[in-house]
Design an enzyme around this catalytic site. Structure first.
Site, mmCIF file in Angstrom:
data_model
loop_
_atom_site.group_PDB
_atom_site.id
_atom_site.type_symbol
_atom_site.label_atom_id
_atom_site.label_comp_id
_atom_site.label_asym_id
_atom_site.label_seq_id
_atom_site.Cartn_x
_atom_site.Cartn_y
_atom_site.Cartn_z
ATOM 1 N N ASP A 284 -2.341 -1.163 11.372
ATOM 2 C CA ASP A 284 -3.010 -2.247 12.642
ATOM 3 C C ASP A 284 -1.289 -1.997 12.735
ATOM 4 O OD1 ASP A 284 -3.553 -3.561 14.440
ATOM 5 O OD2 ASP A 284 -4.772 -4.852 12.783
ATOM 6 N N ASP B 28 -3.775 -3.490 18.088
ATOM 7 C CA ASP B 28 -4.440 -4.378 18.374
ATOM 8 C C ASP B 28 -4.076 -4.851 20.182
ATOM 9 O OD1 ASP B 28 -4.177 -7.356 17.264
ATOM 10 O OD2 ASP B 28 -2.572 -7.691 18.191
ATOM 11 N N HIS C 109 -12.180 -9.858 11.788
ATOM 12 C CA HIS C 109 -11.243 -11.072 10.766
ATOM 13 C C HIS C 109 -11.047 -12.019 12.149
ATOM 14 C CE1 HIS C 109 -8.704 -8.207 13.042
ATOM 15 N NE2 HIS C 109 -7.868 -9.283 13.900
ATOM 16 N N ASP C 110 -11.501 -11.405 13.439
ATOM 17 C CA ASP C 110 -11.942 -12.775 15.082
ATOM 18 C C ASP C 110 -12.699 -13.290 14.748
ATOM 19 O OD1 ASP C 110 -8.859 -12.552 15.325
ATOM 20 O OD2 ASP C 110 -9.489 -10.932 16.822
#
Ligand code: GLC
Length: 532
Positions: A100, A202, A328-329
């Protein structure tokens, strides 16, 4: 494994939240050695590549998305040697590793920012976005943080505001500064030299800001509900056209490696016409641009079909779609899409595996792991803590992987307290599902194996088959038809003759289909078509 340069389009990818996958040292926190020890599970499942959520040193204000050193490994997760060992372990099993990359902001404890705070003429001052107060005082413009409140933080000693589109401890980098661009080139090269296969990037759409710092306009009721929640349309604070120059630069650098490395963007835009440009001409920007319109859609035939067919129509021909139902969000598909109805979880997973595009599974999707209800007061997620809003608590989808129903869940030592609580271990775990041929786990594994056996399911064209309301059906190449009933009535899809390769109701595998496929509520099937 798929060929070295096509794994990202032919393969099935798997997102791992490293703190929550497997804990090798009994401290209740997942780590890289833990992942290494569980790679055989992924190989058994048929995974071609993994994306690891942030692995770099970080004070963890935003759980790794506040990086304090781009060329290291977070001590909670292990060492650089552990990361090298993980990359090697993956390579042995034919799996690629995506890390990431967090280029929009650093931690406020990154050496660049620590230096930037020392004065207006500090060596790294211009690595960040600084602005004088507005003429009458107060923040320079109306930009809002995605995590609530103004996006500007006053630094009193130097009398200027710095930009933070997320937490105040996540200062935004200034991508107009060539030195920032050069520094990131070096970061990419550093990890490529260690065998990393590419990046999930990201907030990829947001890194370049309007040079004049113009106010963002208000949202209107025509905007997507997720945009409306933000209050302002992010057209100046994010989504600037100049971001494409940076992506081209990274693509060139990544293509110049052998094998070429892949770029997967968190392109958080909720309009296909904004998403498509992140692919550039098809081969000069991102390899894959996450489709959040799809992620945020309901599990509803007409809605999903419209999004997918929009992608099919608009994507440049060299480009490749990507689909996911959990992260994960955004939460977990077993809860968000399926409302804990196992039939819906199965049909959603079949959809992901059968669309024309790369599927990303989120750890736990393969066992239909649901979210774990948690309150905002005790949340570790900074968004829930700042807003007090339990519906924004991302901890619910970051809980430990459920490997077994023993104490510690196979995730950590029996006497350790996991960093986030487990869900119902007995109801959902890998060990039990491995023993059960009818489980979600076996369904996912068999779907992946079917893709691997048939090029049509990996790369065949998508062509819609007419289906009654609530159902959605399509052909993949000449060889397969996929039919999903996403509603709670019966549905019959005409024009399909062949043999069921896999159905969500495994009792129907192998069934002959002559002209029409009947589906029960929330049932799906992939049919191998008979010639002619
Ligand atoms: C991305 C990440 C999210 C993080 C945010 C700020 O949206 O996926 O988890 O909080 O960026 O870095």
């Amino acid at each position: 494994m798929a060929a070295a340069d096509t794994w990202w389009r032919e393969g099935v990818l798997y997102q791992i939240y490293p703190r929550s996958f497997a804990d090798s040292d009994g401290d209740g926190i997942g780590d890289l050695r833990g992942i290494l020890a569980r790679l055989d599970h992924l190989a058994w499942l048929g995974i071609d590549g993994i994306w690891l959520n942030p692995t770099m040193p970080s004070p963890n204000d935003d759980w790794g998305y506040d990086v304090s050193d781009y060329c290291g490994v977070h001590p909670d997760l292990g060492t650089l040697d552990d990361l090298d060992a993980l990359v090697a372990g993956c390579r042995e099993r034919g799996m690629a590793v995506l890390l990431d990359l967090v280029p929009n902001h650093t931690s406020d404890r990154h050496a660049w920012f620590v230096d930037a705070l020392t004065g207006r003429d500090a060596r790294h001052r211009d690595y960040y976005v600084w602005a004088d107060p507005a003429p009458g005082g107060g923040p320079p413009n109306n930009w809002l943080s995605n995590f609530g409140g103004s996006a500007w933080q006053l630094h009193e000693p130097t009398g200027q505001y710095y930009l933070n589109n997320f937490l105040p401890s996540q200062p935004d980098l200034n991508w107009w500064n060539d030195e920032v661009r050069d520094a990131f080139d070096e970061i990419l090269r550093f990890w490529y030299a260690r065998g990393v296969a590419g990046w999930r990037i990201d907030v990829c759409h947001a890194i370049v800001k309007d040079r004049e710092l113009r106010d963002d306009p208000a949202v209107t009721e025509d905007d997507h509900p997720e945009v409306q929640k933000l209050g302002l349309r992010r057209v100046f604070s994010m989504n600037r056209p100049e971001v494409h120059e940076v992506l081209q630069r990274w693509r060139e650098l990544s293509d110049a490696h052998d094998p070429p490395r892949a770029l997967v963007g968190e392109t958080y835009v909720l309009d296909l016409d904004q998403l498509i440009p992140y692919y550039g001409k098809g081969d000069d920007q991102l390899h894959l641009a996450f489709n959040f319109l799809f992620v945020h859609a309901q599990l509803e035939a007409e809605t999903l079909r419209t999004i997918v067919e929009g992608v099919e129509e608009k994507l440049p021909h060299l480009s490749w779609p990507v689909y996911t139902g959990s992260n994960h969000d955004a939460g977990r598909l077993a809860t968000r899409w399926a409302a804990d109805d196992g039939r819906r979880t199965r049909v959603a997973l079949m959809m992901l595996m059968a669309l024309r595009g790369t599927p990303f599974l989120y750890y736990g999707d393969e066992i239909g792991l649901p979210e774990v209800p948690l309150d905002a007061e005790t949340a570790l997620d900074p968004v829930a803590r700042r807003t007090g809003d339990a519906s924004r608590n991302r901890d619910v989808c970051r809980t430990p992987m459920q490997w077994s129903d023993e104490p510690g869940g196979g995730f950590t030592a029996a006497d350790a307290t996991p960093w986030l609580p487990f869900g119902d271990l007995a109801a959902c775990n890998v060990a039990a599902q491995r023993e059960d041929r009818g489980s979600v786990l076996h369904l996912v594994r068999d779907l992946i194996a079917l893709r691997k056996r048939h090029a049509d399911l990996r790369s065949g064209a998508y062509e819609r088959i007419e289906a009654p309301g609530g159902a959605w059906a399509w052909r993949r190449g000449d060889g397969f038809a996929v039919a999903l009933n996403l509603a709670d009535g019966e549905a019959a899809v005409d024009g399909i003759t062949g043999r069921v390769a896999i159905a969500t109701d495994r009792g129907r595998d192998g069934e002959d289909v002559a002209g029409a496929l009947r589906l029960g509520p929330y049932e799906g099937a992939i049919v191998e078509l008979s010639g002619g």
